[in-house]
Design a protein around this motif. Sequence first.
Motif, PDB file in Angstrom:
ATOM      1  N   ALA A   1      45.497  74.661 156.308  1.00  0.00           N
ATOM      2  CA  ALA A   1      45.207  75.805 155.432  1.00  0.00           C
ATOM      3  C   ALA A   1      44.568  76.935 156.232  1.00  0.00           C
ATOM      4  N   GLY A   2      43.648  76.592 157.130  1.00  0.00           N
ATOM      5  CA  GLY A   2      42.950  77.612 157.894  1.00  0.00           C
ATOM      6  C   GLY A   2      43.747  78.118 159.081  1.00  0.00           C
ATOM      7  N   PHE A   3      44.708  77.317 159.552  1.00  0.00           N
ATOM      8  CA  PHE A   3      45.444  77.683 160.764  1.00  0.00           C
ATOM      9  C   PHE A   3      46.633  78.580 160.456  1.00  0.00           C
ATOM     10  N   ILE A   4      47.286  78.351 159.317  1.00  0.00           N
ATOM     11  CA  ILE A   4      48.515  79.089 158.973  1.00  0.00           C
ATOM     12  C   ILE A   4      48.156  80.241 158.036  1.00  0.00           C
ATOM     13  N   GLY A   5      48.606  81.441 158.397  1.00  0.00           N
ATOM     14  CA  GLY A   5      48.376  82.601 157.537  1.00  0.00           C
ATOM     15  C   GLY A   5      47.446  83.607 158.197  1.00  0.00           C
ATOM     16  N   THR A   6      47.801  84.901 158.089  1.00  0.00           N
ATOM     17  CA  THR A   6      46.973  85.965 158.647  1.00  0.00           C
ATOM     18  C   THR A   6      46.777  87.045 157.597  1.00  0.00           C
ATOM     19  N   PRO A   7      45.558  87.449 157.300  1.00  0.00           N
ATOM     20  CA  PRO A   7      44.323  86.745 157.649  1.00  0.00           C
ATOM     21  C   PRO A   7      44.335  85.342 157.043  1.00  0.00           C
ATOM     22  N   PRO A   8      43.468  84.458 157.528  1.00  0.00           N
ATOM     23  CA  PRO A   8      43.527  83.068 157.068  1.00  0.00           C
ATOM     24  C   PRO A   8      43.155  82.900 155.600  1.00  0.00           C
ATOM     25  N   MET A   9      43.547  81.752 155.048  1.00  0.00           N
ATOM     26  CA  MET A   9      43.199  81.417 153.669  1.00  0.00           C
ATOM     27  C   MET A   9      41.683  81.427 153.501  1.00  0.00           C
ATOM     28  N   ASN A  10      41.205  81.979 152.396  1.00  0.00           N
ATOM     29  CA  ASN A  10      39.783  81.885 152.078  1.00  0.00           C
ATOM     30  C   ASN A  10      39.486  80.457 151.646  1.00  0.00           C
ATOM     31  N   LEU A  11      38.452  79.877 152.234  1.00  0.00           N
ATOM     32  CA  LEU A  11      38.068  78.506 151.885  1.00  0.00           C
ATOM     33  C   LEU A  11      36.633  78.560 151.389  1.00  0.00           C
ATOM     34  N   ILE A  12      36.485  78.400 150.095  1.00  0.00           N
ATOM     35  CA  ILE A  12      35.216  78.676 149.436  1.00  0.00           C
ATOM     36  C   ILE A  12      34.660  77.376 148.853  1.00  0.00           C
ATOM     37  N   HIS A  13      33.452  77.045 149.220  1.00  0.00           N
ATOM     38  CA  HIS A  13      32.829  75.826 148.687  1.00  0.00           C
ATOM     39  C   HIS A  13      32.294  76.070 147.274  1.00  0.00           C
ATOM     40  N   ALA A  14      32.542  75.106 146.418  1.00  0.00           N
ATOM     41  CA  ALA A  14      32.079  75.243 145.034  1.00  0.00           C
ATOM     42  C   ALA A  14      31.726  73.868 144.488  1.00  0.00           C
ATOM     43  N   ARG A  15      30.915  73.862 143.430  1.00  0.00           N
ATOM     44  CA  ARG A  15      30.520  72.622 142.771  1.00  0.00           C
ATOM     45  C   ARG A  15      31.172  72.551 141.413  1.00  0.00           C
ATOM     46  N   VAL A  16      31.680  71.381 141.098  1.00  0.00           N
ATOM     47  CA  VAL A  16      32.263  71.190 139.777  1.00  0.00           C
ATOM     48  C   VAL A  16      31.131  70.855 138.816  1.00  0.00           C
TER      49      VAL A  16
ATOM     50  N   VAL B   1      54.281  74.242 154.819  1.00  0.00           N
ATOM     51  CA  VAL B   1      52.966  74.351 155.458  1.00  0.00           C
ATOM     52  C   VAL B   1      52.216  75.588 154.958  1.00  0.00           C
ATOM     53  N   TYR B   2      52.964  76.596 154.549  1.00  0.00           N
ATOM     54  CA  TYR B   2      52.315  77.791 154.015  1.00  0.00           C
ATOM     55  C   TYR B   2      51.888  77.588 152.557  1.00  0.00           C
ATOM     56  N   GLU B   3      52.778  77.055 151.760  1.00  0.00           N
ATOM     57  CA  GLU B   3      52.499  76.960 150.318  1.00  0.00           C
ATOM     58  C   GLU B   3      51.760  75.692 149.923  1.00  0.00           C
ATOM     59  N   ARG B   4      51.928  74.648 150.729  1.00  0.00           N
ATOM     60  CA  ARG B   4      51.268  73.380 150.385  1.00  0.00           C
ATOM     61  C   ARG B   4      50.594  72.772 151.595  1.00  0.00           C
TER      62      ARG B   4
END
Length: 382
Positions: free
Chosen positions: A228-243, A218-221
């Motif tokens: 992704a946002g719930f596990i980990g302190t501080p939480p995982m950065n979730l960054i929106h991007a365009r391909v 749950v941490y690595e995958r």
Amino acid sequence: MRLENVGKRYGSVTAVEGLTFTVEPGERAVLLGPSGGGKTTTLRLIAGLESVDTGTVYLGGRPANDVDPGLRDIAMVFQNYALYPHMTVWENITFGLRMQRVPRTVIETRAREALRLLDLEGLEDRLPRALSGGQRQRVALARAIVKRAPIVLMDEPLSNLDARLRVKARSEIVRLQEKLRFTLVYVTHDQTEAMTIGTRIAVLAGGRLKQYGTPKDVYERPANLFVAGFIGTPPMNLIHARVEGETLRFEERPEVSVSLPTAIASALAERRGRSVVVGIRPERIQFAPFAGTEAALRDREPDGPWTVRIPVDLRFVEDVGRERYVYAAWGRTEVGGVVPAGGIEVTSRMLLMFSWRDVHFFDPKSGENLGLSWTGNVLQSV
Ligand code: ADP
Ligand code: MG
């Protein structure tokens, strides 16, 4: 123990839905999730204190939907302990066994052992009100283990303890389980508790199973944006991007685009012109002093194509003892990093660096992990 497509509604509220997971004998399964996620309901369904609306609860390999809770051979530790206030510690611990007419000598042996294991010797004659919170919690555990049930359920048993005691108590629970080898289903909303206690973690939110896997899984995958946002302190950065072709352009910082390594660019080829969510753990981000021009940065040698370097402005730094949390401006939001305390000179403009190997890609609509992970230069499907 297995739940298969289990669902439960209370009137118009769906408490849990479509729950399927298996707990092997001797495992410690943790149900982790925010309040109202369906954790307590799931425990009560396993214990038989509530009946399932759909699906099947299997205990010891047999369907148990119609088995009376008293015959399920399960012990439960409730969130508020539910000790009998007018009974002494000894009476609380032995009450269930006395009701079941277990022979006196057996009761004595088991209760003595439980008192010893849980460090309660000498407190036998106390009433619950004359105990500390930690002692009450241990009495509740003692009362559960004397049953010798093969399955023990615990509903946030440490939530009434202060932070220090919680850390101590959670390792006591693991030691107790390792000694007695019962199958444990443990409920918590605390991810650290889940990671340290669980051999497996079921992440539950909105009554649905978001992921079931080892703490490492749950941490690595993380299977989706929720995990992704719930596990980990501080939480995982979730960054929106365009391909955009073979580059990514960040939506919060449209002036920044980074070129993708070939393997990633081809994996994302179908998503050209569309958005993805880039997930990067704060502990995988590094900061370096920013020197030189932005033009010079485009020449990626000698780091190679797997390293991303982006200039950022620092907003805030928090020292938390051994580590330092660093927050950098990212358009209207922030990107967080974790670095060793004293590990960096904090200047206001820095280079944020990470490796593509540490990046997760998610679908912004479904939230699903796109299932691409990189080990070395080899593109792998999770
Ligand atoms: P958790 O333990 O994860 O906080 P619960 O299993 O207690 O979550 O609750 C899941 C959902 O079911 C919540 O929306 C809660 O309000 C609802 N719920 C739980 N028990 C009952 C009940 N007895 N009557 C009505 N709604 C309930
Ligand atoms: Mg609950």
